[in-house]
Design a protein around this motif. Sequence first.
Motif, PDB file in Angstrom:
ATOM      1  N   TYR A 191       0.827  -1.217   0.000  1.00  0.00           N
ATOM      2  CA  TYR A 191       0.000   0.000   0.000  1.00  0.00           C
ATOM      3  C   TYR A 191       0.860   1.266   0.000  1.00  0.00           C
ATOM      4  N   ILE A 215      -7.940   7.587  -3.106  1.00  0.00           N
ATOM      5  CA  ILE A 215      -7.549   6.886  -1.875  1.00  0.00           C
ATOM      6  C   ILE A 215      -6.073   7.078  -1.521  1.00  0.00           C
ATOM      7  N   THR A 216      -5.332   7.793  -2.387  1.00  0.00           N
ATOM      8  CA  THR A 216      -3.910   8.006  -2.112  1.00  0.00           C
ATOM      9  C   THR A 216      -3.725   9.282  -1.301  1.00  0.00           C
ATOM     10  N   SER A 217      -2.970   9.198  -0.213  1.00  0.00           N
ATOM     11  CA  SER A 217      -2.734  10.355   0.648  1.00  0.00           C
ATOM     12  C   SER A 217      -1.688  11.269   0.013  1.00  0.00           C
ATOM     13  N   ILE A 257      -1.411   4.575   0.207  1.00  0.00           N
ATOM     14  CA  ILE A 257      -2.850   4.367   0.260  1.00  0.00           C
ATOM     15  C   ILE A 257      -3.363   4.728   1.652  1.00  0.00           C
ATOM     16  N   GLU A 276      -5.151   3.129  -6.864  1.00  0.00           N
ATOM     17  CA  GLU A 276      -5.670   4.481  -7.132  1.00  0.00           C
ATOM     18  C   GLU A 276      -6.507   4.484  -8.413  1.00  0.00           C
ATOM     19  N   VAL A 302       0.153   0.996  -5.177  1.00  0.00           N
ATOM     20  CA  VAL A 302      -0.475   2.334  -5.141  1.00  0.00           C
ATOM     21  C   VAL A 302      -1.104   2.731  -6.483  1.00  0.00           C
ATOM     22  N   PRO A 303      -0.369   2.690  -7.616  1.00  0.00           N
ATOM     23  CA  PRO A 303      -1.005   3.130  -8.861  1.00  0.00           C
ATOM     24  C   PRO A 303      -2.199   2.262  -9.281  1.00  0.00           C
ATOM     25  N   LEU A 329      -9.888   3.932   1.923  1.00  0.00           N
ATOM     26  CA  LEU A 329     -10.102   2.692   1.173  1.00  0.00           C
ATOM     27  C   LEU A 329     -11.172   1.845   1.857  1.00  0.00           C
ATOM     28  N   PRO A 375     -10.347   5.760  -7.214  1.00  0.00           N
ATOM     29  CA  PRO A 375      -9.787   7.128  -7.229  1.00  0.00           C
ATOM     30  C   PRO A 375     -10.002   7.870  -5.911  1.00  0.00           C
TER      31      PRO A 375
END
Length: 197
Positions: free
Chosen positions: A39, A54-56, A61, A48, A44-45, A66, A52
């Motif tokens: 995560y 959910i990435t800090s 992640i 995401e 991550v990609p 999520l 869409p």
Amino acid sequence: MIKLGLTGSIGMGKSTTAAMFAARGVPVFDSDAVVHELYASQAVPMLEAAFPGITSADGVIDRTVLAQKVLGNREALQKLEAIVHPLVRREREAFLSEQKAAGHSLVLLDVPLLFESGGDADVDRIAVVSCPEDVQKARVMARPGMTEEKFASILARQVPDAEKRARADFIIETGEGLAATEQRVEAIILELTGQPA
């Protein structure tokens, strides 16, 4: 090399028990730790793109965001698992190859959803951690951000404790104190390897 699967419902003491195996020289594959790592890196990609937003800000992640998207949503959960499970499987295979090459006779695979994910087919023996329901609930409700609703939702996704116990080769009772749990861990290691821990 014997692959011992360790599982148990939320709050049963699985992480503490896995640490006891590790302290006695048994290599441990911690599925949750691997997911945490994924995560923050290669997943991550992909995640995401699937979910869409959910990435800090620091590029990892956000597990809380999520969870809001997948908890209680079977389709979203299946989409998440389809991304994460193959990555975890690849990491596990690498771990097993390394430990076998190093000459270990026993490894522990710490898998929270061992039965639910079909992972029980990939291990030689299964140990289930268990404790009385009231002890389990007290442990879980003490966790930050835990609610009755969230606890119920997590339990609904897990094979019931009684069924896990019935399918286990070993049951590790964690409600009787750490010393009792440690004795059980040592007895299992001795039974599987013929060597005292």
